[in-house]
Design a protein around this motif. Structure first.
Motif, PDB file in Angstrom:
ATOM      1  N   CYS A  56       8.026 -25.612 -20.872  1.00 41.51           N
ATOM      2  CA  CYS A  56       7.002 -25.070 -19.971  1.00 41.51           C
ATOM      3  C   CYS A  56       5.851 -26.074 -19.862  1.00 41.51           C
TER       4      CYS A  56
ATOM      5  N   CYS B 251       2.305 -24.347 -21.531  1.00 38.85           N
ATOM      6  CA  CYS B 251       2.122 -24.157 -22.979  1.00 38.85           C
ATOM      7  C   CYS B 251       2.925 -25.156 -23.812  1.00 38.85           C
TER       8      CYS B 251
ATOM      9  N   GLY C 261       5.049 -20.919 -25.842  1.00 39.91           N
ATOM     10  CA  GLY C 261       5.146 -19.527 -25.436  1.00 39.91           C
ATOM     11  C   GLY C 261       3.840 -18.773 -25.543  1.00 39.91           C
ATOM     12  N   LYS C 262       2.783 -19.464 -25.962  1.00 41.09           N
ATOM     13  CA  LYS C 262       1.475 -18.814 -26.097  1.00 41.09           C
ATOM     14  C   LYS C 262       0.379 -19.819 -25.792  1.00 41.09           C
TER      15      LYS C 262
ATOM     16  N   PRO D 221       0.345 -14.481 -24.789  1.00 39.17           N
ATOM     17  CA  PRO D 221       1.582 -15.040 -24.218  1.00 39.17           C
ATOM     18  C   PRO D 221       1.258 -15.935 -23.014  1.00 39.17           C
ATOM     19  N   CYS D 222       2.011 -17.000 -22.893  1.00 38.44           N
ATOM     20  CA  CYS D 222       1.832 -17.919 -21.771  1.00 38.44           C
ATOM     21  C   CYS D 222       2.087 -17.176 -20.466  1.00 38.44           C
ATOM     22  N   TRP D 223       1.149 -17.231 -19.551  1.00 43.96           N
ATOM     23  CA  TRP D 223       1.273 -16.521 -18.273  1.00 43.96           C
ATOM     24  C   TRP D 223       2.369 -17.110 -17.401  1.00 43.96           C
TER      25      TRP D 223
ATOM     26  N   CYS E 105       5.457 -18.701 -18.563  1.00 43.78           N
ATOM     27  CA  CYS E 105       6.855 -18.630 -19.003  1.00 43.78           C
ATOM     28  C   CYS E 105       7.202 -17.399 -19.831  1.00 43.78           C
ATOM     29  N   GLN E 106       6.254 -16.548 -20.152  1.00 39.94           N
ATOM     30  CA  GLN E 106       6.535 -15.416 -21.023  1.00 39.94           C
ATOM     31  C   GLN E 106       6.285 -14.079 -20.360  1.00 39.94           C
ATOM     32  N   ASN E 107       6.998 -13.088 -20.820  1.00 35.87           N
ATOM     33  CA  ASN E 107       6.752 -11.679 -20.459  1.00 35.87           C
ATOM     34  C   ASN E 107       6.598 -11.426 -18.976  1.00 35.87           C
TER      35      ASN E 107
END
Length: 138
Positions: free
Chosen positions: A100, A103, A107-108, A128-130, A132-134
């Motif tokens: 990513c 980040c 991931g964060k 959390p990274c906006w 690549c995560q969630n």
């Protein structure tokens, strides 16, 4: 699909056969994986966030930009008019092919996060990274 192909309309049987042959050749999972990477690359590109490594892998997967553009155009027309898209296919995530760029694969992200702007309440820490995560932007 031949290089000199001329679009005959969305009901062109040759076009439908070529799409089916491509999916049969690659397999359903590989087709979905490539579509997810293509979607991720497109979203990163729109934000001017692609890295040389992500661009290199994208060019390896899709060496001809004009052919990719044409294939996307024809596929979107054929999907819209001829193929019933499975509900789970609509929810496929866009995926970053590689690390990513926001980040760096952690991931964060560390930051001061606004909790209440009126009270000037901020919290410092990881989220959390906006990108690549969630279910983020990508």
């Amino acid at each position: 699909m031949p290089t000199n192909y001329r679009y005959q309309g969305s009901a062109d049987p040759n076009l439908i056969d070529w799409i089916a042959q491509g999916v049969a050749r690659l397999g359903r999972e590989e087709t979905r994986r490539r579509a997810a990477y293509l979607g991720g690359h497109r979203k990163l590109w729109l934000r001017d966030m692609t890295t040389p490594e992500i661009d290199r892998r994208h060019r390896e997967r899709f060496p001809s930009a004009s052919r990719l553009d044409r294939a996307e155009e024809l596929a979107s027309a054929s999907v819209m008019w001829l193929v019933k898209v499975a509900p789970e296919a609509r929810e496929l995530p866009a995926v970053i092919d590689g690390c990513c760029p926001k980040c760096n694969g952690a991931g964060k992200l560390w930051g001061n996060w606004v909790i209440d702007p009126d009270a000037q309440w901020f919290e410092e820490g990881y989220r959390p990274c906006w990108l690549c995560q969630n279910g983020g932007a990508v």
